[in-house]
Design an enzyme around this catalytic site. Structure first.
Site, PDB file in Angstrom:
ATOM      1  N   CYS A 292       0.820  -1.361  -0.039  1.00  0.00           N
ATOM      2  CA  CYS A 292       0.059  -0.087   0.141  1.00  0.00           C
ATOM      3  C   CYS A 292       0.714   1.347   0.038  1.00  0.00           C
ATOM      4  O   CYS A 292       1.964   1.259  -0.193  1.00  0.00           O
ATOM      5  CB  CYS A 292      -0.957   0.017   1.188  1.00  0.00           C
ATOM      6  SG  CYS A 292      -0.161   0.044   2.726  1.00  0.00           S
ATOM      7  N   THR A 293       0.265   2.313   0.279  1.00  0.00           N
ATOM      8  CA  THR A 293       1.050   3.755   0.233  1.00  0.00           C
ATOM      9  C   THR A 293       2.449   3.521   1.200  1.00  0.00           C
ATOM     10  O   THR A 293       3.353   3.947   0.741  1.00  0.00           O
ATOM     11  CB  THR A 293       0.182   4.985   0.391  1.00  0.00           C
ATOM     12  OG1 THR A 293      -0.983   4.613  -0.543  1.00  0.00           O
ATOM     13  CG2 THR A 293       0.800   6.052   0.163  1.00  0.00           C
TER      14      THR A 293
END
Length: 592
Positions: free
Chosen positions: A222-223
């Site tokens: 994810c980020t």
């Protein structure tokens, strides 16, 4: 100056320009013994250093995204590191430009400092029935170098660091609007993109696609890492066949720092601050305009789908006023927007400021012998106090009732033109449709237990509600009062059967009682799983229309894990004074 970050090894890199602007992101799952003390720390540190952004605190840890001068951010990091709670925390510090414009700044939450204490650092699911997984069971961290090596060799790691001959899959834990502009791609390795609108939709996708993950080595990303912590723990909680779930430590951000040319990551990394996105040195574009399909990946215009409000990519040539766009998901589902749109307590890396949240739409069902306009007037105080989180929509029930009057009260009823029509959701077996002769004399005095005989008319009302949802929806929830609550509860009992026709996420039942259709459902299927709020008088006799026990029995038909009860000492009303209104807001805020 390019991106500069502070590593998690406790050593800050030197910053050439101390007055340059920057953004700091970090999270930490740990037991917080004194949340109030932590709130005081952030209020003091952030305010004194002029930092703006979002701080989310809970007894389970912290999740922070703040911006300010780089020198101030470095001071904040030093202060945080002096607290043993933050031992081993990965502080991600990046230099960048100031916000491009006020709209971007406001949407990203960088116009003020927001410090909130929340139940969860990330809202993993909007359903109160689904408890957050044990974070200690999260997937093993892989450094950026390890993650890259696995993809490069296409060999699979196990818990001991050895390789196994199991199929490898990449799982993107981000939202669709993020994956549009950037994702990992590796030859011979499948990348699973759930195409979700928000993080709280991910557990449902995992449940529905568990077979794609079972028995495989799953590499999640994810980020910045926080969303993979909870999601990987959820996957592993499914037991045998799901043990080999791994996560990219530090997320895409740390990977791009390690591999500035992009490595296996193509496109740009969407970020939840005013930078909007961060790319590699290749500056490649994989996104495209929603309308003309030309290459485009700039979200700075902040165009949104008019139905679900998700960000969409619309190039400068195709942009129109009013956000008159429909995203690919709404097109796919023919404009039917799912009602799981969650905008509260989201991870700092996945939502903007509270002011951008979509209001709940709640369909309101009036009581017996009432109408929409009358119910709207009676709930005016409630609507006013909920105006920031909910829109109340009122409709008349489908069964029109006779005008009746008591001879003891008057012998001359008022002209029909001066009276509004009255309606009902359920009627008695001897129900007579209104005649053209006007008023009818009541056969007896008011019977407070008349609702027990109102057992007919459910099917007509249900068909009517299907039409209302199709023409006036979508709705997030249903609020019912008295007989309206009985009708709403009966619909809750058939929620699974009505999927696609009457979709909602919760119900609020005020002075409710159990209808005959609901009793039939209870015998057939057991407790009702729909999240519910039950509001009724606590003292028998206070509510002259519906006895307290009837409302209590109705609450008992709902699963205890998702039923909330508010008892008050008033009569046949919905209380709007504290602490009752605060409890109502607390329930609704789970779904905002």
């Amino acid at each position: 100056m390019g991106t500069t970050s502070c590593g998690g090894d406790g050593e800050r890199q030197s910053i050439e320009d101390k007055e340059q602007y920057g953004v700091l992101l970090y999270y930490k799952y740990t037991t917080v013994p004194d949340v109030d003390e932590l709130v005081s720390f952030y209020e003091s540190s952030c305010n004194s250093l002029g930092l703006l952004g979002r701080v989310r605190l809970s007894t389970h840890g912290v999740n922070v995204t703040v911006g300010g001068k780089l020198s101030a951010l470095e001071e904040h990091i030093a202060a945080a590191k002096s607290n043993c709670l933050f031992q081993g925390t990965d502080f991600k510090l990046a230099s960048c430009h100031h916000p491009l414009n006020d709209k971007v700044s406001q949407e990203c939450g960088f116009t003020s400092l927001s410090i909130r204490v929340v139940e969860e650092l990330v809202t993993f699911s909007t359903s109160p029935l689904l408890k957050s997984p044990d974070i200690s069971n999260a997937g093993r961290h892989l450094s950026a170098a390890e993650f890259h090596s696995v993809l490069q060799s296409a060999k699979q790691p196990d818990g001991s660091g050895k390789s196994e001959n199991k199929e490898l899959v990449l799982l993107d834990a981000r939202n669709l609007y993020e994956t549009r502009i950037g994702k990992f791609e590796s030859e011979n390795v499948e990348t699973l993109d759930p195409e979700i609108r928000q993080y709280s939709d991910l557990p449902t996708w995992i449940d529905q696609n568990a077979e794609k993950l079972k028995g495989k080595n799953v590499l999640m990303y994810c980020t910045g890492g926080i969303r993979c912590e909870m999601a990987s723990a959820y996957i592993r909680s499914k037991g045998a066949g799901f043990e080999n779930t791994f996560q990219l430590y530090g997320g895409i951000q740390r990977y791009l720092e390690q591999f500035p040319s992009g490595g296996f990551f193509k496109g740009k990394n969407f970020v939840f601050d005013h930078r909007i996105s961060v790319g590699s040195s290749k500056e490649e574009i994989i996104g495209c305009c929603l309308l003309c399909n030309n290459t485009f990946d700039d979200y700075s215009p902040r165009c949104r789908c008019r139905l679900c409000r998700m960000l969409v990519l619309v190039c400068n040539h195709c942009q129109v006023k009013g956000d008159d766009y429909v995203c690919e998901l709404c097109r796919k589902h023919k404009g039917q927007v799912p009602l799981s749109l969650d905008h509260s307590n989201q991870p700092c890396e996945s939502k903007g400021d509270d002011d951008t949240r979509r209001k709940l739409r709640i369909l309101c069902l009036h009581g017996f012998r009432q109408n929409a306009s009358g119910f709207k007037g009676r709930t005016g105080s409630l609507a006013k106090k909920l105006k920031n989180i909910a829109e109340l929509v009122f409709i008349d029930a489908p069964h029109e009732l006779q005008f009746i009057y008591q001879t003891a009260a008057t012998t001359t009823p008022p002209p029909l033109g001066a009276c509004n029509k009255k309606f009902a959701w359920l009627v008695s077996p001897d129900f007579d449709k209104p005649s053209e002769t006007g008023w009818t004399v009541a056969q007896s005095q008011f019977d407070p237990l008349q609702y027990q005989n109102q057992t007919e008319g459910f099917d007509k009302s249900l068909t009517y509600l299907k039409t209302v949802f199709a023409e006036k929806g979508p709705f997030d929830g249903i609020l019912g009062f008295s007989q309206g609550a009985a009708m709403a509860a009966a619909v809750c009992g058939k929620q699974e059967q009505l999927s696609g026709e009457i979709d909602f996420r919760f119900c609020v039942l005020c002075s409710g009682f159990t209808s005959w259709p609901l009793l039939e459902k209870k015998r057939e299927q057991g407790s009702i799983k729909c999240p519910s709020l039950h509001i009724f008088g606590s003292q028998p006799g206070k509510d002259r229309q519906i006895v307290t026990q009837a409302s209590s029995d109705l609450a008992g038909l709902f699963d205890q894990g998702c039923a909330t009860v508010i008892e008050h000492d008033f009569g046949h009303i919905i209380p709007t004074k504290s602490p009752f209104i605060d409890e109502i807001k607390a329930f609704l805020n789970q779904f905002v």
